[in-house]
Design an enzyme around this catalytic site. Structure first.
Site, PDB file in Angstrom:
ATOM      1  CG  HIS A 145      -9.699  -1.948  -4.781  1.00  0.00           C
ATOM      2  ND1 HIS A 145      -9.977  -2.501  -3.526  1.00  0.00           N
ATOM      3  CD2 HIS A 145     -10.743  -2.230  -5.394  1.00  0.00           C
ATOM      4  CE1 HIS A 145     -11.260  -2.811  -3.444  1.00  0.00           C
ATOM      5  NE2 HIS A 145     -12.037  -2.649  -4.663  1.00  0.00           N
ATOM      6  NE  ARG A 157      -5.536  -9.603  -0.338  1.00  0.00           N
ATOM      7  CZ  ARG A 157      -5.751  -8.921   1.036  1.00  0.00           C
ATOM      8  NH1 ARG A 157      -7.045  -8.252   1.156  1.00  0.00           N
ATOM      9  NH2 ARG A 157      -5.127  -9.363   2.236  1.00  0.00           N
ATOM     10  CG  HIS A 166     -12.354  -9.192  -1.822  1.00  0.00           C
ATOM     11  ND1 HIS A 166     -11.950  -8.804  -2.749  1.00  0.00           N
ATOM     12  CD2 HIS A 166     -11.558  -8.464  -0.684  1.00  0.00           C
ATOM     13  CE1 HIS A 166     -11.137  -8.197  -2.793  1.00  0.00           C
ATOM     14  NE2 HIS A 166     -10.637  -7.739  -1.530  1.00  0.00           N
ATOM     15  CE1 TYR A 169      -3.672  -2.313   0.175  1.00  0.00           C
ATOM     16  CE2 TYR A 169      -2.609  -3.413   2.257  1.00  0.00           C
ATOM     17  CZ  TYR A 169      -3.625  -3.367   1.267  1.00  0.00           C
ATOM     18  OH  TYR A 169      -4.417  -4.402   1.190  1.00  0.00           O
ATOM     19  CB  SER A 207      -3.144  -3.640  -4.112  1.00  0.00           C
ATOM     20  OG  SER A 207      -4.283  -4.188  -3.687  1.00  0.00           O
ATOM     21  CG  ASP A 231     -27.876  -5.930  -1.483  1.00  0.00           C
ATOM     22  OD1 ASP A 231     -27.605  -6.104  -2.689  1.00  0.00           O
ATOM     23  OD2 ASP A 231     -28.552  -6.894  -0.839  1.00  0.00           O
TER      24      ASP A 231
END
Length: 146
Positions: A100, A111, A80, A23, A102, A87
């Protein structure tokens, strides 16, 4: 002035400390400050929110529809498996861009799937903090098209 919302999910408050090889060394505070500055140059107000709690993220997504014109969302690990967040996104009429840091598709197999991406306007992965700026540009373009 347009108002947008940046939502970061679980463990993103640990940026700069957690898995810096994945990250990076930048902190959440730095990311949020950079994003607010970038938004300002585009004539947009950006508010930031982070929570480690699924319900809090769902609540802010629901509330966002009446306050903001769009959302940039990093659901973290909820990506995930949180059908509840999926929803919530599906229940609102404003666009959501999933981001994201990464590339989730190059990491552990658990992932690889995003249950939230299908109800988002788009997904940006693997560009580090710059991915958030790409998400901002994409969201602004989506709003221009509307």
């Amino acid at each position: 002035m347009k108002k947008l919302l940046l939502v970061n999910g679980p463990n993103l408050n640990r940026l700069g400390v957690r898995e810096v090889n994945v990250y990076g060394k930048g902190t959440l505070a730095t990311l949020e400050a950079d994003m607010k500055q970038e938004a300002e140059t585009m004539g947009v107000e950006l508010e930031c929110f982070q929570s480690n709690h699924e319900g809090a993220i769902i609540d802010i997504i629901h509330e966002a529809e009446d306050i903001y014109e769009g959302i940039i969302l990093n659901p973290g690990a909820f990506t995930h498996y949180s059908y509840a967040i999926r929803d919530a996104i599906a229940s609102i009429s404003i666009p959501v861009i999933e981001v994201h840091i990464s590339n989730i598709h190059q990491r552990e197999s658990f992932r690889h799937e995003s249950v939230t991406a299908a109800v988002c306007a788009g997904q940006i992965v693997g560009f580090g903090f710059y991915g958030y700026k790409l998400a901002l540009f994409a969201l602004m373009e989506k709003l221009r098209e509307a």
